[in-house]
Design a protein around this motif. Structure first.
Motif, PDB file in Angstrom:
ATOM      1  N   PRO A  65       0.817  -1.205  -0.044  1.00 48.15           N
ATOM      2  CA  PRO A  65       0.110  -0.079   0.048  1.00 48.15           C
ATOM      3  C   PRO A  65       0.800   1.299   0.027  1.00 48.15           C
ATOM      4  N   THR A  66       0.276   2.287  -0.524  1.00 48.75           N
ATOM      5  CA  THR A  66       0.857   3.475  -0.410  1.00 48.75           C
ATOM      6  C   THR A  66       0.021   4.612   0.220  1.00 48.75           C
ATOM      7  N   ASP A  67       0.308   6.048  -0.086  1.00 46.83           N
ATOM      8  CA  ASP A  67      -0.520   6.909   0.601  1.00 46.83           C
ATOM      9  C   ASP A  67      -1.804   6.972   0.102  1.00 46.83           C
ATOM     10  N   PRO A  68      -2.927   6.680   0.675  1.00 47.51           N
ATOM     11  CA  PRO A  68      -4.384   6.711   0.023  1.00 47.51           C
ATOM     12  C   PRO A  68      -4.874   7.752  -0.751  1.00 47.51           C
ATOM     13  N   ALA A  69      -4.289   8.870  -0.473  1.00 40.96           N
ATOM     14  CA  ALA A  69      -4.527  10.009  -1.203  1.00 40.96           C
ATOM     15  C   ALA A  69      -4.215   9.902  -2.739  1.00 40.96           C
ATOM     16  N   ARG A  70      -3.112   9.181  -3.108  1.00 35.01           N
ATOM     17  CA  ARG A  70      -2.914   8.996  -4.498  1.00 35.01           C
ATOM     18  C   ARG A  70      -3.674   7.809  -5.107  1.00 35.01           C
ATOM     19  N   VAL A  71      -4.832   8.299  -5.458  1.00 37.18           N
ATOM     20  CA  VAL A  71      -5.832   7.227  -6.117  1.00 37.18           C
ATOM     21  C   VAL A  71      -5.286   7.332  -7.725  1.00 37.18           C
ATOM     22  N   GLU A 103       1.541  12.436   0.171  1.00 33.58           N
ATOM     23  CA  GLU A 103       2.342  12.749   1.225  1.00 33.58           C
ATOM     24  C   GLU A 103       3.196  11.736   1.800  1.00 33.58           C
ATOM     25  N   PRO A 104       4.657  11.654   1.639  1.00 30.44           N
ATOM     26  CA  PRO A 104       5.539  10.505   2.036  1.00 30.44           C
ATOM     27  C   PRO A 104       5.156   9.987   3.491  1.00 30.44           C
ATOM     28  N   GLU A 105       5.032  11.056   4.454  1.00 29.81           N
ATOM     29  CA  GLU A 105       4.675  10.621   5.719  1.00 29.81           C
ATOM     30  C   GLU A 105       3.577   9.788   5.976  1.00 29.81           C
ATOM     31  N   ARG A 106       2.662   9.625   5.026  1.00 31.78           N
ATOM     32  CA  ARG A 106       1.528   8.790   5.032  1.00 31.78           C
ATOM     33  C   ARG A 106       1.832   7.579   4.466  1.00 31.78           C
ATOM     34  N   CYS A 107       2.810   7.110   3.953  1.00 28.86           N
ATOM     35  CA  CYS A 107       3.072   6.104   3.051  1.00 28.86           C
ATOM     36  C   CYS A 107       4.243   5.140   3.655  1.00 28.86           C
ATOM     37  N   PRO A 108       3.883   3.862   3.446  1.00 33.20           N
ATOM     38  CA  PRO A 108       4.948   2.829   4.244  1.00 33.20           C
ATOM     39  C   PRO A 108       6.159   2.549   3.189  1.00 33.20           C
ATOM     40  N   VAL A 109       5.766   2.948   1.846  1.00 32.39           N
ATOM     41  CA  VAL A 109       6.992   2.766   1.127  1.00 32.39           C
ATOM     42  C   VAL A 109       8.194   3.968   1.558  1.00 32.39           C
ATOM     43  N   TRP A 110       7.904   4.897   1.987  1.00 28.76           N
ATOM     44  CA  TRP A 110       8.675   5.973   2.339  1.00 28.76           C
ATOM     45  C   TRP A 110       9.271   5.788   3.639  1.00 28.76           C
ATOM     46  N   GLN A 111       8.704   4.943   4.548  1.00 32.22           N
ATOM     47  CA  GLN A 111       9.622   4.239   5.634  1.00 32.22           C
ATOM     48  C   GLN A 111      10.484   3.444   5.150  1.00 32.22           C
ATOM     49  N   GLY A 120       8.839  14.226  -5.725  1.00 30.85           N
ATOM     50  CA  GLY A 120       8.184  13.383  -6.812  1.00 30.85           C
ATOM     51  C   GLY A 120       6.948  13.053  -6.338  1.00 30.85           C
ATOM     52  N   CYS A 121       6.665  12.923  -4.911  1.00 28.85           N
ATOM     53  CA  CYS A 121       5.422  12.309  -4.418  1.00 28.85           C
ATOM     54  C   CYS A 121       4.506  13.462  -4.197  1.00 28.85           C
ATOM     55  N   ARG A 122       5.034  14.346  -3.706  1.00 28.36           N
ATOM     56  CA  ARG A 122       4.418  15.679  -3.423  1.00 28.36           C
ATOM     57  C   ARG A 122       3.947  16.656  -4.536  1.00 28.36           C
ATOM     58  N   GLY A 153       5.039  14.029  -9.423  1.00 28.15           N
ATOM     59  CA  GLY A 153       5.950  14.065 -10.391  1.00 28.15           C
ATOM     60  C   GLY A 153       6.475  12.667 -10.952  1.00 28.15           C
ATOM     61  N   ILE A 154       6.086  11.911  -9.871  1.00 31.31           N
ATOM     62  CA  ILE A 154       6.404  10.390 -10.049  1.00 31.31           C
ATOM     63  C   ILE A 154       5.395   9.425  -9.698  1.00 31.31           C
ATOM     64  N   GLY A 155       5.331   8.183 -10.283  1.00 32.68           N
ATOM     65  CA  GLY A 155       4.214   7.081 -10.005  1.00 32.68           C
ATOM     66  C   GLY A 155       4.871   6.394  -8.680  1.00 32.68           C
ATOM     67  N   CYS A 156       3.791   5.701  -7.921  1.00 31.48           N
ATOM     68  CA  CYS A 156       4.273   4.858  -6.984  1.00 31.48           C
ATOM     69  C   CYS A 156       5.041   3.895  -7.276  1.00 31.48           C
ATOM     70  N   LEU A 157       4.710   3.211  -8.475  1.00 34.05           N
ATOM     71  CA  LEU A 157       5.512   2.104  -8.903  1.00 34.05           C
ATOM     72  C   LEU A 157       7.055   2.649  -9.153  1.00 34.05           C
ATOM     73  N   GLU A 158       7.164   3.705  -9.803  1.00 31.94           N
ATOM     74  CA  GLU A 158       8.524   4.210 -10.051  1.00 31.94           C
ATOM     75  C   GLU A 158       9.238   4.630  -8.766  1.00 31.94           C
ATOM     76  N   CYS A 159       8.446   4.998  -7.799  1.00 31.83           N
ATOM     77  CA  CYS A 159       8.982   5.397  -6.413  1.00 31.83           C
ATOM     78  C   CYS A 159       9.606   4.243  -5.714  1.00 31.83           C
ATOM     79  N   LYS A 160       8.785   2.986  -5.940  1.00 22.44           N
ATOM     80  CA  LYS A 160       9.223   1.897  -5.293  1.00 22.44           C
ATOM     81  C   LYS A 160      10.458   1.230  -5.757  1.00 22.44           C
TER      82      LYS A 160
END
Ligand code: SF4
Length: 400
Positions: A291-297, A304-312, A329-331, A334-341
Motif C-alpha cells: 500500500p501507498t498513501d491512500p490520497a494517491r488514487v 504525502e510521503p509521511e503517510r506512506c509505508p514505502v517512504w518508511q 516527486g510524491c508531493r 511528478g513520479i508514480g508509486c511504482l516508479e518510487c518503489k
C-alpha cells in the motif's frame, strides 16, 4: 577478571524476516568481530509460549541457524549452539530459583505486558513466570559481561545483575576467605602487593572508582595468579566475598527498526513481512503491491510521503538524493508509486543477494549446519560446566 563475552539468543518460533536482520542480526555480525560472542537458539524459551504446539520449534531451529549464517554470522568467530543441548542452563535456572524472590519475577514489566499481548494463549504457567530467570541463567552461566538488548529489555538485565549480586552475597562467603585472600595478595609480589593494598584502602575508604579500575587492571595483568586467586582478589577489593557469577551489563543497541509492508512493525503474524531469504519474484511482487498513501488514487494526485509505508523503507534503504527525489516527486505527483518503489525494491534485493548465496551451501549440504552446531554446543558446554563446578561447590553440591 573474566574475559569480555557477549551472549544473545533468539526464539525459534517461525521464519526470520528482514525485520530480524535489521533489528538484531546486523548487530550480531558487527559484535562478533569485536568480542567473544555466543549466540544460541532459545528453544526452551520458545516452549514457554508455544508449549502446546512445539511442532514449529524443531524446523524453525535449523532454518534459524541457516538464516544466521546467511546473514553473516561466522562460526569461526562466534559460538553457535542450541540452548537445550547445554543442560547446565536448566540446572543453573533451578539453582537460581532457590534464591530468587517471587516478587522480582512478578515485577518484570514484560511479564504482564506479554500476558496481555498474547491473550489467546494460557500463559498463567510457572515456565512463563520463570522466563526472565531462565534468561538470567543463559547469560550468567557464561559469565558474560555484555548482553545486546533494546531499551525494553533493560529491566531483564537489571534483574540478572541483582541475581548475580545476591548469589555472590549468599554463596561467595568462603570459609577462611580473608586468610586465602591475604595469601593471594602475597603471591602478587612485594611491589604489586603494596599497590593492591593501597588501592583497596583507597576504594574502601573513599569509594574511588579510579582506584578500583587501576587495581582491576593490575590483577588482569598479573600472570602468576590462578583463576580462583584472581577472583578472590577481585572480591576482596570490594568486600569479603568471592565473585562466582559476573554481573552483565546491557549493551544498548540502536534499534534500527524495519517497518513491515503496511508500515506497522514487521511481523509474520501481521502478514507484512519479507523473509530473509525470500525469492526475488515473491519480494518484487509483494513490494510492487504494497500500500501507498491512500490520497494517491490517480497518478496525477499528489501524495504525502509521511503517510506512506514505502517512504518508511526509503528512510532505511535510500541515500539522501534518492529520498529527495522520492519526496519531491510524491508531493508534486511528478513520479508514480511504482516508479518510487523501484529503488527500494532494488536495494532490498541487493541486500538479500549475498544472504541467499551464503545460505545455498547449507541448504545443499545440511550436515554442515549440524556440524557447526555440534561444535558450538560442545564449546558452550565446556564453558557452562566450568561455571557450574564453582556454583555446585559453593552450594554444597559437589560430591567429589
Ligand atoms: S510516490 Fe512514493 S512516497 Fe508517495 S505515495 Fe507513492 S510510493 Fe508513497
Amino acid at each position: 577478571m573474566y574475559p569480555d563475552r557477549v551472549v544473545s539468543g533468539m526464539r525459534p518460533t517461525g521464519v526470520m524476516h528482514l525485520g530480524h536482520f535489521h533489528g538484531a542480526l546486523k548487530n550480531w555480525v558487527k559484535l562478533q568481530s569485536e568480542h567473544e560472542c555466543l549466540f544460541f537458539v532459545a528453544d526452551w524459551h520458545a516452549l514457554t509460549t508455544h508449549y502446546d504446539d512445539p511442532s514449529i520449534i524443531e524446523k524453525s531451529t535449523w532454518d534459524m541457524v541457516i538464516d544466521w549464517l546467511a546473514a553473516g554470522i561466522d562460526p569461526a568467530q562466534s559460538t553457535l549452539f542450541i540452548q537445550s543441548k547445554v543442560p547446565e542452563h536448566a540446572e543453573l535456572h533451578l539453582l537460581l530459583s532457590m534464591t530468587t524472590p517471587l516478587g522480582w519475577l512478578e515485577r518484570v514489566p514484560t511479564y504482564k505486558d506479554q500476558q496481555e499481548k498474547l491473550a489467546d494463549r494460557d500463559l498463567a504457567t510457572y515456565g512463563f513466570l520463570g522466563y526472565p530467570l531462565l534468561q538470567a541463567a543463559d547469560v550468567l552461566i557464561y559469565r558474560a559481561s555484555m548482553v545486546p538488548v533494546g531499551e525494553d529489555q533493560v529491566p531483564h538485565i537489571e534483574m540478572m545483575r541483582e541475581l548475580a549480586r545476591r548469589f555472590n552475597h549468599i554463596y561467595g562467603k568462603e570459609k577462611d576467605f580473608e586468610e586465602k585472600a591475604k595469601e593471594a595478595v602475597k603471591k602478587l609480589g612485594g611491589k604489586r602487593a603494596r599497590l593492591y593494598a593501597e588501592l583497596r584502602t583507597e576504594f574502601q575508604e573513599k569509594g574511588s572508582a579510579d582506584a578500583i579500575e587501576q587495581a582491576r587492571a593490575m590483577l588482569d595483568e598479573a600472570q602468576n595468579l590462578s583463576m580462583i586467586d584472581r577472583e578472590r582478589l577481585f572480591g576482596y577489593l570490594e568486600g569479603s566475598r568471592k565473585l562466582i557469577l559476573v554481573e552483565p551489563r546491557a549493551l544498548l543497541t540502536e534499534a534500527s527498526r524495519l517497518p513491515g509492508l503496511d508500515g506497522q512493525k514487521m511481523s509474520k503474524s501481521y502478514g507484512n513481512s519479507i523473509g530473509l531469504r525470500e525469492d526475488r519474484e515473491s519480494v518484487t511482487k509483494k513490494m510492487r503491491t504494497m500500500p501507498t498513501d491512500p490520497a494517491r488514487v490517480r497518478r496525477t494526485d499528489p501524495g504525502e510521503p509521511e503517510r506512506c509505508p514505502v517512504w518508511q523503507l526509503h528512510k532505511v534503504y535510500s541515500d539522501e538524493p534518492t529520498r529527495q527525489w522520492a519526496s519531491t516527486g510524491c508531493r508534486s505527483a511528478g513520479i508514480g508509486c511504482l516508479e518510487c518503489k523501484q529503488p527500494v525494491i532494488d536495494a532490498v534485493l541487493k541486500e538479500q543477494e549475498p544472504m541467499r548465496e551464503r545460505a545455498q551451501q547449507y541448504l545443499d549440504d545440511p550436515t554442515l549446519v549440524r556440524a557447526i552446531i555440534a561444535d558450538g554446543c560442545e564449546k558452550a558446554r565446556r564453558m557452562a560446566q566450568e561455571t557450574m563446578r564453582d556454583v555446585r561447590e559453593v552450594m554444597g553440591l559437589s560430591y567429589n
